[in-house]
Design an enzyme around this catalytic site. Structure first.
Site, PDB file in Angstrom:
ATOM      1  CG  ASP A 259      -3.392   3.747  -2.493  1.00 39.67           C
ATOM      2  OD1 ASP A 259      -4.389   3.033  -2.262  1.00 39.67           O
ATOM      3  OD2 ASP A 259      -2.866   4.467  -1.623  1.00 39.67           O
TER       4      ASP A 259
ATOM      5  CG  ASP B 137      -1.943   1.127   1.154  1.00 36.83           C
ATOM      6  OD1 ASP B 137      -2.930   0.951   0.420  1.00 36.83           O
ATOM      7  OD2 ASP B 137      -1.758   2.161   1.825  1.00 36.83           O
ATOM      8  CG  LEU B 138       1.738   3.710  -3.461  1.00 32.57           C
ATOM      9  CD1 LEU B 138       1.396   2.271  -3.798  1.00 32.57           C
ATOM     10  CD2 LEU B 138       1.436   4.629  -4.634  1.00 32.57           C
TER      11      LEU B 138
END
Length: 328
Positions: free
Chosen positions: A248, A205-206
């Site tokens: 994302d 996950d960003l």
């Protein structure tokens, strides 16, 4: 059926065309000139070939198909109709035909090529039959130009391949989409259940991605996601399977990879992602959750849930880090 001068002969058919094939009454066999007349009534290209491969008769349609200029036929030997690089394969097929007791076979497919009098190559199907005339036995070759059909089939196949690729690929990042990833993950679960081949699943996950979308717009956010996809494609090992799960969130499947090997691989993966962000000057870091499955989770959804839970553990611990565990 009654033949020339009261003889009898059998018939065989190619598509909608019926040909004389073998005369039973040998006293009334036609000569080459009679057969030449008959072949010129056919709507297909036809050749009569001698034992050594010399072309004895080429009908008018053969001259058109092979683009022979003038009154004669541009090739004296049947081998001259085949591109040099394809002649060995053609000779092998001819040998199998002559060795066949029935002396009847379809010897060509879409891969067989012929060459015209102007030097151009084209796809061809050749149907062979042994014929007996007054002067001896010969090979009758009916030649069908299938270059247009091959072109259409190739185009349709390319379109189908493109549709299949699009169905499996995330259009923004050009890596696998969630549908394709679930199918690959299901195969890994099946291999683990049946053969004990463990695997590792990584959820990514960003961090700090939302401010980029909010401050610079979604077009800039899309550039970040593309960069992540590029980093995953370049930074993984052969056989590893990256995907964009949605938004994302990304995931990586490491087949046949145990905990220790996956743990050693993680710093390299993180470094690849961080280097890509640094190059583009994006203020983005990554939270990762790694789960090695030594026991089958049963369902794809459960495996994804375990990886997500591990990733959120890293995120709650301060982001920009990785959490790792095994599933026994």
């Amino acid at each position: 059926m009654s033949g020339l001068n009261g003889g009898y002969y059998t018939l065989f058919s190619v598509g909608f065309i019926t040909f004389e094939s073998h005369f039973v009454n040998t006293e009334n066999l036609p000569c080459l000139s009679d057969y030449n007349w008959f072949l010129n009534t056919l709507p297909e290209a036809a050749l009569v070939v001698g034992d050594s491969g010399e072309i004895l008769i080429a009908n008018e349609m053969a001259r058109r198909v092979f683009k022979s200029s003038g009154d004669g036929f541009h090739a004296k030997h049947v081998g001259e109709l085949i591109p040099v690089e394809k002649r060995d394969g053609h000779d092998n097929k001819m040998a199998r035909f002559h060795a066949s007791p029935e002396k009847e076979t379809r010897i060509a497919n879409s891969a067989l090529e012929a060459v015209r009098g102007d030097g151009t190559h084209f796809a061809i199907v050749i149907i062979l039959r042994q014929i007996t005339l007054a002067s001896g036995s010969y090979t009758l070759a009916i030649c069908q130009d299938v270059s247009e059909q091959r072109y259409l089939v190739t185009g349709l196949r390319n379109e189908l391949d493109q549709e299949r690729m699009l169905a499996r690929t995330d259009p923004l990042t050009s890596i696998a989409n969630i549908r394709s990833f679930r199918a690959e993950l299901e195969r890994s679960i099946e291999r683990l259940s049946r053969y004990g081949r463990h695997f590792t699943l990584i959820s990514i996950d960003l961090d700090n991605f939302k401010p980029i979308n909010d401050d610079y717009g979604h077009a800039e956010g899309d550039k970040v996601l593309k960069d992540v996809g590029d980093a995953l494609k370049s930074g993984l090992r052969s056989g590893d399977f990256p995907a964009r799960i949605g938004g994302d969130e990304f995931a990586v499947l490491l087949p046949d990879t145990g905990f220790d090997a996956a743990k050693q691989f993680m710093p390299r993966l993180v470094q690849t992602l961080e280097n890509k962000m640094d190059q583009s000057k994006w203020p983005v870091t990554f939270s990762l959750g790694m789960v090695t499955f030594n026991e089958a989770p049963g369902r794809v959804d459960k495996a994804l849930m375990l990886a997500d839970e591990t990733m959120y553990l890293a995120k709650r611990s301060g982001k920009n880090r990785a959490a790792m565990r095994t599933f026994q």
